[in-house]
Design an enzyme around this catalytic site. Sequence first.
Site, PDB file in Angstrom:
ATOM      1  CD  GLU A 164     -40.627  96.522  47.365  1.00  0.00           C
ATOM      2  OE1 GLU A 164     -39.416  96.540  47.087  1.00  0.00           O
ATOM      3  OE2 GLU A 164     -41.067  96.627  48.529  1.00  0.00           O
ATOM      4  CG  ASP A 194     -34.238  77.243  64.575  1.00  0.00           C
ATOM      5  OD1 ASP A 194     -34.812  76.691  65.513  1.00  0.00           O
ATOM      6  OD2 ASP A 194     -33.003  77.316  64.458  1.00  0.00           O
ATOM      7  CG  ASP A 242     -31.443  73.590  58.798  1.00  0.00           C
ATOM      8  OD1 ASP A 242     -30.441  73.317  58.117  1.00  0.00           O
ATOM      9  OD2 ASP A 242     -31.732  74.759  59.156  1.00  0.00           O
ATOM     10  CB  SER A 269     -27.028  70.667  55.368  1.00  0.00           C
ATOM     11  OG  SER A 269     -25.936  70.671  56.258  1.00  0.00           O
ATOM     12  CE  LYS A 289     -34.953  75.773  55.853  1.00  0.00           C
ATOM     13  NZ  LYS A 289     -35.021  77.230  56.040  1.00  0.00           N
ATOM     14  CG  ASP A 326     -26.329  64.339  49.155  1.00  0.00           C
ATOM     15  OD1 ASP A 326     -27.240  63.495  49.146  1.00  0.00           O
ATOM     16  OD2 ASP A 326     -25.917  64.880  50.208  1.00  0.00           O
ATOM     17  CG  PHE A 382     -14.918  53.469  55.824  1.00  0.00           C
ATOM     18  CD1 PHE A 382     -16.237  53.308  56.224  1.00  0.00           C
ATOM     19  CD2 PHE A 382     -14.385  52.558  54.918  1.00  0.00           C
ATOM     20  CE1 PHE A 382     -17.011  52.261  55.734  1.00  0.00           C
ATOM     21  CE2 PHE A 382     -15.150  51.517  54.420  1.00  0.00           C
ATOM     22  CZ  PHE A 382     -16.467  51.370  54.831  1.00  0.00           C
TER      23      PHE A 382
END
Length: 744
Positions: free
Chosen positions: A628, A381, A492, A541, A490, A548, A294
């Site tokens: 199930e 995907d 990714d 990710s 979604k 976050d 940075f």
Amino acid sequence: MAIEYQEKERLFTLHTANSTYQMKVDSYGYLLHLYYGSRVKGSMEYLLTYADRGFSGNPYEVRDDRKYSLDALPQEFPCQGTGDYRSPAFVVRNGNGSYSTKLLYDSCRITEGKYSLPGLPAVYDTEEGETAEGGLRTPASDGIQTLEIVLRDEVNGLKATLLYGVLPGLDIITRAVKVENEGTETVNLLKVQSACLDFLYGDYDLIQFYGRHAMERNFQRTPVAHGAQMIGSRRGTSSHQYSPFVILAEQSATEDQGGCYGLSFVYSGAFKAEVEKDQYNQVRISMGLQDELFDYPLKPGDSFYGPEVALSYSKEGLGKLSRNYHKTFRYHLCRGRYKTAPRPVLINNWEATYFDFTGEQIYNIAKQASELGVEMLVLDDGWFGVRNSDYSGLGDWFVNEKKLGGSLSDLTERIRGLGLKFGIWVEPEMVSEDSDLYREHPEWAFVVPGRKPVRGRSQLVLDFSRREVVDHIYRQISKVLKEASVEYVKWDMNRSIADVYCATAGREDQGAVMYRYILGLYEFLERLHQEHPDLLIEGCSGGGGRFDAGMLYYTPQIWCSDNTDAIDRIRIQYGTSFGFPVSAVGSHVSAVPNHQNGRITPIETRGLVAMAGNFGYELDLNKITEEEKVCVREQIREFRRLWNVIHNGDYYRLTSPFGDSEAAAWMFVAEDGSEALLQAVTLEAHGNPLTTYIRLKGLEPEAFYVDESTGRRYNGAGLMSAGVPLPQLGGEYRPWQLHLKKEE
Ligand code: DGJ
């Protein structure tokens, strides 16, 4: 008032319901930190002591007063070059090559409401479009204020505005910083920590959440010792390895009592959190942008924002601290239609098919799922470009009609015909070398001239610091979303960033590229949010590599981990719960043996663990047994019934899966106290087993609660002091649940 300014003493006091934060401008103009902790009244200046300390220098203006040293005084925004040798919050390189800054008090301003940050996510008071009377505004929205403190360096012309947002009802204080260059020369910003807390004394532990891909956010608690401890990410994402959420806890603090401070970075890129115990046993903790790689050139007239850190203090232990964050992020950070609304129970085809599917297979998965009560199909995907493996196709966001056997709209229409919504996977920040996009624009990927790049999952990273790159990908993806009326995305991001180099930026701007990349990411997400207001976006990710608070501003839920094993997930979701609400956690039932670790767990256990999140399935429901299927149908009904208490309730950790407890247990209490849900899973099995008792939390001591399935009546105080015996469930990895309704 949340914020008080006593002009004569130049004293700033920020009050929340249960905490006070205080700072003061001293007679030399330095902004000193006085106090952060339980709510107090009056000035805490008396805490400061002054002594002549060897090798702790004295600013020139104090003349012969050797007792004044910034090396020992608690500060609000400590800078390099003032004689404070602890780790600074702010470091620059001036036009003449020197590294000094001296920021002195200039002015202040108090305003109603909460500041926002251009281009960056931030906690807000009221969401755009929400009214004071609106349903989503909470009582905790009242009395929110902003304080701006302006500091100036008269030599290099820098102006730093420290921003404080006070959310009194939530015990949250946010901090961010705006830096402006009002001088005549470019100044390079080398380190900007948005928040810094100096403690005069005390024995603390650092609690942080480390991990790796598919095993994120493990709990670690270590004493703060002399020296510095740093956690952070250099990966361009907040990362699987360290969470940008840390806790500084008094060593005696537990789940239910003791003082603890949280720092949550509302940012999704590389970060740094440092904690340091100095020569005088004082503790400094700070959080902000990663300073490695940075070097941001701030030209005359330009401004820069250091992203927000959300601070919270709890004197009632870690549980209360977590709940402060849960509520804040749920109501004052997440946005959009789905912020508090039920999200569709989904079926995702990834672990069912990986890349190997046809449109017909996807339809069949959707069909079976719809029969069992699932509400949305998510096509993962592999639906675009030439993408039959992870070696090709990224960047070519056009539908592979050959593979689907028709257009995407044809498929989605059929799926909608089953009564399901439709969602789709994208990975906008990436490019495969084997793609049309890369063949046309190799210079759009991060590659350092003359060097071969580092590959991750055989893919390269697009330079999102460049507007034309963001625009191009946005156009392609938005077109697909519109054409197929997609209701969920979604998002990714499957590698760590390396080879940071922007082909269109000059030499002097390369140190700004990582930060600008994140601004580009946020701009893309903001555009999606504005132009597709009803779209539900799930962040991802490689699972939880970018879990976050920054992402939560755009994506109210995040795929918590690529690890779908219920038992590993208990640990991952436990670690995640310290800083993030259950409503943010994406969690699915997958097949057994589990694809990540081979473990076999009952479908009931997988269901119970996935319900402590945004519930869904990630397997081919055509391949499970009839029994199930009955269970799946019941799970979805159950989740709908319990959704409100799980997602909008208060969350309590009851045992630690990292400890020696034989069962993992957690619970939810409805915001209005009317119901509570205890969930538990056995972690161990022994011969002639002892009984495990679980003490509940958050109930009303006087009240009585009824377990409607058995009719048994319990007193709240009894459940909290004596607990309930966990039934003998006959083995490890068995689920148990107790749903209690409070008696009127
Ligand atoms: C990583 C994600 O976390 C998975 O759920 C899946 O979407 C794959 N990427 C697809 O490549």
